[in-house]
Design a protein around this motif. Structure first.
Motif, PDB file in Angstrom:
ATOM      1  N   ARG A 175       2.619  25.693 -32.792  1.00 30.32           N
ATOM      2  CA  ARG A 175       1.898  24.760 -31.926  1.00 30.32           C
ATOM      3  C   ARG A 175       2.377  24.863 -30.475  1.00 30.32           C
ATOM      4  O   ARG A 175       1.588  24.983 -29.555  1.00 30.32           O
ATOM      5  CB  ARG A 175       2.094  23.328 -32.438  1.00 30.32           C
ATOM      6  CG  ARG A 175       1.533  22.238 -31.540  1.00 30.32           C
ATOM      7  CD  ARG A 175       0.029  22.305 -31.419  1.00 30.32           C
ATOM      8  NE  ARG A 175      -0.483  21.238 -30.569  1.00 30.32           N
ATOM      9  CZ  ARG A 175      -1.752  21.125 -30.207  1.00 30.32           C
ATOM     10  NH1 ARG A 175      -2.641  22.008 -30.628  1.00 30.32           N
ATOM     11  NH2 ARG A 175      -2.151  20.139 -29.430  1.00 30.32           N
ATOM     12  N   ASN A 176       3.689  24.796 -30.280  1.00 29.77           N
ATOM     13  CA  ASN A 176       4.273  24.835 -28.936  1.00 29.77           C
ATOM     14  C   ASN A 176       4.752  26.253 -28.642  1.00 29.77           C
ATOM     15  O   ASN A 176       5.689  26.741 -29.280  1.00 29.77           O
ATOM     16  CB  ASN A 176       5.454  23.866 -28.829  1.00 29.77           C
ATOM     17  CG  ASN A 176       5.059  22.438 -29.145  1.00 29.77           C
ATOM     18  OD1 ASN A 176       3.893  22.078 -29.074  1.00 29.77           O
ATOM     19  ND2 ASN A 176       6.032  21.622 -29.509  1.00 29.77           N
ATOM     20  N   GLN A 192      -5.360  31.745 -26.749  1.00 26.00           N
ATOM     21  CA  GLN A 192      -5.831  30.362 -26.612  1.00 26.00           C
ATOM     22  C   GLN A 192      -6.572  29.890 -27.863  1.00 26.00           C
ATOM     23  O   GLN A 192      -7.405  30.592 -28.429  1.00 26.00           O
ATOM     24  CB  GLN A 192      -6.744  30.246 -25.390  1.00 26.00           C
ATOM     25  CG  GLN A 192      -7.001  28.821 -24.928  1.00 26.00           C
ATOM     26  CD  GLN A 192      -8.171  28.154 -25.638  1.00 26.00           C
ATOM     27  OE1 GLN A 192      -9.076  28.834 -26.106  1.00 26.00           O
ATOM     28  NE2 GLN A 192      -8.158  26.842 -25.720  1.00 26.00           N
ATOM     29  N   TRP A 197      -0.780  25.341 -27.614  1.00 22.41           N
ATOM     30  CA  TRP A 197      -0.748  25.329 -26.148  1.00 22.41           C
ATOM     31  C   TRP A 197       0.401  26.226 -25.702  1.00 22.41           C
ATOM     32  O   TRP A 197       1.356  26.461 -26.445  1.00 22.41           O
ATOM     33  CB  TRP A 197      -0.581  23.914 -25.593  1.00 22.41           C
ATOM     34  CG  TRP A 197       0.779  23.328 -25.829  1.00 22.41           C
ATOM     35  CD1 TRP A 197       1.236  22.744 -26.977  1.00 22.41           C
ATOM     36  CD2 TRP A 197       1.868  23.290 -24.904  1.00 22.41           C
ATOM     37  NE1 TRP A 197       2.537  22.340 -26.832  1.00 22.41           N
ATOM     38  CE2 TRP A 197       2.961  22.661 -25.574  1.00 22.41           C
ATOM     39  CE3 TRP A 197       2.041  23.713 -23.593  1.00 22.41           C
ATOM     40  CZ2 TRP A 197       4.194  22.456 -24.960  1.00 22.41           C
ATOM     41  CZ3 TRP A 197       3.270  23.509 -22.979  1.00 22.41           C
ATOM     42  CH2 TRP A 197       4.325  22.884 -23.660  1.00 22.41           C
ATOM     43  N   LEU A 219      -4.700  26.726 -17.114  1.00 20.92           N
ATOM     44  CA  LEU A 219      -3.512  26.772 -17.958  1.00 20.92           C
ATOM     45  C   LEU A 219      -2.379  25.973 -17.318  1.00 20.92           C
ATOM     46  O   LEU A 219      -2.483  25.517 -16.182  1.00 20.92           O
ATOM     47  CB  LEU A 219      -3.079  28.231 -18.168  1.00 20.92           C
ATOM     48  CG  LEU A 219      -4.125  29.134 -18.840  1.00 20.92           C
ATOM     49  CD1 LEU A 219      -3.716  30.597 -18.748  1.00 20.92           C
ATOM     50  CD2 LEU A 219      -4.328  28.725 -20.299  1.00 20.92           C
TER      51      LEU A 219
END
Length: 328
Positions: A175-176, A192, A197, A219
């Motif tokens: 996720r990160n 993406q 992110w 971004l």
């Protein structure tokens, strides 16, 4: 806030034309709240007046004020604003590079807006691959529309290769994500997804200052010197991407120090994708083996004759008694 308006001027520097500044709390709506804030009404009124005065000099328009929240919008008409500021005798910053702010003291001066407006930007997600206004206007030395498009194609190819090596990339497991040497942000654009992110880091030692391009693509990014600790919590990131980072920092600081910082911010069972020259990656592989990371060296997607290689590493979950587990 009122040291010559220096903080609002810094907000103005980083705020895009047409962008908004929201102020919540004192002195907004001081007439009602000054007793609760235990501050003299006159002092709060003076603060409010100073904010309004500085906002006017910056060509900000107040769009709303309700309860304890006020919203200002920066003008889209930068040229008209500049003329008004010149007539009012506003002090302009003399720096030739308004992006060069790493370890620089703030000054009580207004940074002129670049000749790029928010109206030139496409809505997201079209912004990801549209030519950023800075590049179209020739404001990034050495980067043309053609080289930008080539960079996008290159990173689409690289990310497709990554997905074949690590099949968890599309699953939401990561996720990160951080890109430690983000360049134009093309890795983040290629990977993406609503499932993730990317924090795009532009090293302060990089040849080109590309953070403005990253933001124009819609971004998120930041400047950082990887010879220093990164300001975040331990175990923040699920996946870290390091393209050419150790070649960039060769002879600048120890690779061990950078890798230990990566270990700090990477969660257990998180992954790292290194892309660099083979000699550099062999040294990295030796160091991370001592950190109990599992590793796998992979050839460049164009074949084994390419000197650039890919090193995949996974941080193990281990405890003091020596037991470790890894689900990857």
């Amino acid at each position: 806030m009122f040291t010559g308006g220096i903080y609002m001027m810094e907000v103005d520097r980083v705020l895009r034309p047409g962008g908004y500044w929201v102020l919540s709390g004192p002195p907004i709506n001081y007439r009602v709240n000054y007793k609760a804030w235990q501050r003299p009404k006159e002092d709060l009124e003076d603060e409010q007046n100073k904010i309004e005065e500085i906002a006017k000099k910056l060509c900000w328009v107040k769009r709303s004020e309700r309860a304890e929240i006020a919203v200002w919008q920066k003008t889209m008409d930068s040229e008209s604003c500049r003329r008004k500021q010149e007539d009012a005798g506003v002090n302009f910053c003399e720096s030739s590079d308004t992006d060069d702010v790493w370890y620089k003291k703030m000054e009580a001066c207004v940074t002129p807006s670049p000749k790029v407006s928010a109206g030139d930007l496409k809505p997201f997600p079209s912004r990801l691959y549209a030519i950023p206004p800075r590049i179209a206007s020739g404001l990034v030395p050495g980067v043309s529309s053609e080289t930008y498009q080539d960079d996008n194609q290159k990173w689409k190819k690289h990310v497709n290769a990554y997905k074949k090596i690590n099949r968890l990339l599309d699953t939401g497991r990561y996720r990160n994500i951080m890109d430690m040497n983000a360049g134009l942000g093309s890795f983040a654009a290629a990977i993406q997804s609503p499932k993730l992110w990317v924090m795009n880091v532009v090293p302060t030692t990089a040849e080109k200052s590309t953070l403005g391009v990253i933001y124009e693509r819609g971004l998120i990014g930041i400047y950082h010197d990887w010879c220093e600790a990164f300001s975040t919590y331990p175990r923040t990131y699920d996946l870290i991407h390091a393209n050419g980072l150790f070649s960039l920092y060769k002879d600048k600081c120890n690779a061990e120090d950078i890798l230990l910082e990566m270990d700090r911010i990477l969660r257990p069972e998180g992954a790292v994708i290194f892309r660099d020259e083979v000699d550099t990656l062999i040294k990295v592989k030796k160091i991370v083996a001592g950190m109990r990371w599992d590793t796998k060296m992979v050839d460049h997607e164009d074949g084994p004759l390419v000197p650039e290689k890919i090193l995949i590493a996974v941080k193990q979950y281990w405890v003091v008694d020596g037991n470790s587990t890894s689900t990857q």
